[in-house]
Every structure is written in C-alpha cells, then in structure tokens.
Write a protein that holds these residues in place. Structure first.
Motif, short mmCIF file in Angstrom:
data_model
loop_
_atom_site.label_atom_id
_atom_site.label_comp_id
_atom_site.label_asym_id
_atom_site.label_seq_id
_atom_site.Cartn_x
_atom_site.Cartn_y
_atom_site.Cartn_z
N HIS A 1 3.77 -5.95 -4.60
CA HIS A 1 3.42 -4.76 -5.38
C HIS A 1 3.45 -3.49 -4.55
CE1 HIS A 1 2.83 -6.55 -9.24
NE2 HIS A 1 2.17 -7.54 -8.68
N LEU A 2 3.08 -3.58 -3.29
CA LEU A 2 3.19 -2.41 -2.42
C LEU A 2 4.66 -2.05 -2.20
CD1 LEU A 2 0.33 -3.15 0.15
CD2 LEU A 2 0.34 -1.43 -1.68
N ALA A 3 5.51 -3.07 -2.04
CA ALA A 3 6.95 -2.83 -1.86
C ALA A 3 7.54 -2.19 -3.12
CB ALA A 3 7.66 -4.14 -1.55
N GLU A 4 7.10 -2.67 -4.29
CA GLU A 4 7.61 -2.10 -5.54
C GLU A 4 7.10 -0.68 -5.78
OE1 GLU A 4 6.90 -5.10 -8.53
OE2 GLU A 4 8.59 -6.29 -7.80
N ALA A 5 5.88 -0.41 -5.34
CA ALA A 5 5.35 0.95 -5.45
C ALA A 5 6.16 1.88 -4.54
CB ALA A 5 3.87 0.98 -5.05
N ASN B 1 17.99 -0.87 -1.76
CA ASN B 1 18.22 -1.58 -0.49
C ASN B 1 16.92 -1.83 0.25
OD1 ASN B 1 20.98 -1.75 -0.90
ND2 ASN B 1 21.42 0.14 0.22
N THR B 2 16.05 -0.84 0.25
CA THR B 2 14.75 -0.97 0.90
C THR B 2 13.93 -2.07 0.22
OG1 THR B 2 14.78 1.37 1.50
CG2 THR B 2 12.64 0.26 1.57
N LEU B 3 13.95 -2.08 -1.12
CA LEU B 3 13.20 -3.08 -1.87
C LEU B 3 13.73 -4.49 -1.56
CD1 LEU B 3 10.95 -3.64 -3.93
CD2 LEU B 3 12.66 -3.41 -5.73
N LEU B 4 15.05 -4.65 -1.54
CA LEU B 4 15.64 -5.95 -1.23
C LEU B 4 15.24 -6.40 0.18
CD1 LEU B 4 19.25 -5.71 -2.72
CD2 LEU B 4 17.38 -7.18 -3.48
N ASN B 5 15.30 -5.47 1.12
CA ASN B 5 14.89 -5.79 2.50
C ASN B 5 13.42 -6.17 2.56
OD1 ASN B 5 17.41 -5.36 3.62
ND2 ASN B 5 16.99 -3.22 4.12
N ASN B 6 12.58 -5.44 1.81
CA ASN B 6 11.15 -5.76 1.78
C ASN B 6 10.90 -7.15 1.22
OD1 ASN B 6 10.32 -3.33 2.89
ND2 ASN B 6 9.98 -2.34 0.93
N TYR B 7 11.62 -7.50 0.14
CA TYR B 7 11.48 -8.84 -0.42
C TYR B 7 11.87 -9.90 0.61
CZ TYR B 7 10.28 -8.13 -5.35
OH TYR B 7 9.61 -7.86 -6.52
N GLN B 8 12.99 -9.68 1.30
CA GLN B 8 13.44 -10.65 2.30
C GLN B 8 12.41 -10.80 3.42
OE1 GLN B 8 15.72 -12.85 1.80
NE2 GLN B 8 16.11 -11.79 -0.13
N GLU B 9 11.83 -9.68 3.84
CA GLU B 9 10.80 -9.72 4.89
C GLU B 9 9.57 -10.50 4.42
OE1 GLU B 9 9.86 -5.75 6.24
OE2 GLU B 9 11.95 -5.38 6.81
N GLU C 1 9.37 2.75 -6.20
CA GLU C 1 9.19 3.79 -7.22
C GLU C 1 9.14 5.18 -6.59
OE1 GLU C 1 9.36 3.45 -10.52
OE2 GLU C 1 9.60 1.28 -10.31
N LEU C 2 8.52 5.28 -5.42
CA LEU C 2 8.44 6.57 -4.73
C LEU C 2 9.81 6.98 -4.18
CD1 LEU C 2 5.11 6.11 -2.73
CD2 LEU C 2 5.49 7.60 -4.71
N LEU C 3 10.53 6.01 -3.60
CA LEU C 3 11.82 6.31 -2.97
C LEU C 3 12.93 6.61 -3.97
CD1 LEU C 3 12.01 3.61 -0.13
CD2 LEU C 3 11.60 6.06 0.15
N LYS C 4 12.88 5.99 -5.15
CA LYS C 4 14.01 6.10 -6.07
C LYS C 4 14.20 7.51 -6.63
CE LYS C 4 12.26 4.74 -10.58
NZ LYS C 4 12.19 3.71 -11.59
N THR C 5 13.20 8.37 -6.51
CA THR C 5 13.38 9.75 -6.97
C THR C 5 14.38 10.48 -6.08
OG1 THR C 5 11.45 10.46 -5.71
CG2 THR C 5 11.09 9.97 -8.03
N ASN C 6 14.45 10.10 -4.79
CA ASN C 6 15.41 10.72 -3.87
C ASN C 6 16.76 10.03 -3.94
OD1 ASN C 6 13.47 12.49 -2.93
ND2 ASN C 6 12.78 11.08 -1.35
N SER C 7 16.76 8.71 -3.82
CA SER C 7 18.02 7.97 -3.85
C SER C 7 17.77 6.56 -4.36
CB SER C 7 18.64 7.91 -2.45
OG SER C 7 19.67 6.95 -2.42
N LYS C 8 18.31 6.28 -5.53
CA LYS C 8 18.10 4.96 -6.13
C LYS C 8 18.71 3.86 -5.25
CE LYS C 8 17.61 2.68 -10.40
NZ LYS C 8 17.28 2.86 -11.77
#
Length: 101
Positions: free
Chosen positions: A27-31, A46-54, A34-41
């Motif tokens: 949930h922290l990764a998904e939050a 990519n960040t979210l996918l990396n966070n999930y893998q981590e 949500e913050l990052l996607k306003t700048n670049s989806k």
C-alpha cells in the motif's frame, strides 16, 4: 478431540503476521505510485513494478503466492479485517514517528 480456535491455514498461504508486513509495503508502494504518476505515468509504473519485485524478493514470495494468499483472506473476511486493522495501526504508528521528527 482438541478443538482449536485458530483455523489451520492451508499450505502455500502466507501467515497473517507476514501478510500485514507485505500489505503495508504494497500500500505504501501504491501510494507512492499515485504521487509519482502526476509527473510521469511511465516512471511511476516502472517504480511500482520495481517496488513489487523488491517486496516479493524481501519476503521470498512470488506474485502468485501473494495473489493466492490475498484471495484466501478475501474469502475469510474476519481474518482480512484483522490484517487490515494491523496494517492501519502500523502505518499510523510510523506516521506519528515521522511527525515527531
């Protein structure tokens, strides 16, 4: 026979305590997404996918195990509610520590 109040969790299903930690991080990764996607989806995805893998790597699980466990607890709402209560408690606790700094 000895009856236990704790129902045995099927094999391949992560224990509640571990699920609390994993869901908190998810949930922290998904939050963060949500913050990052306003700048670049794209960067956010990519960040979210990396966070999930981590997260999967940290807990030595894969996406399939996570999804199966989530499905199991979704079919046992009282257990899922307990897990999410603890997730909320942990996030609130972390936030108050951050606020005090």
């Amino acid at each position: 026979a000895c009856s236990s109040s704790k129902e045995r969790i099927p094999e391949g299903i992560l224990p509640e305590k571990e699920m609390v930690s994993i869901l908190k991080e998810v949930h922290l990764a998904e939050a963060n997404f949500e913050l990052l996607k306003t700048n670049s989806k794209e960067v956010a995805q990519n960040t979210l996918l990396n966070n999930y893998q981590e997260i999967y790597s940290k807990y030595n699980i894969d996406e399939n195990e996570f999804q199966q466990t989530l499905e199991y607890y979704a079919n046992h709402p009282e257990k899922l509610e307990g897990i999410y209560s603890k997730v909320l408690e942990d996030i609130t606790e972390e936030r108050s520590k951050i606020d005090q700094q």
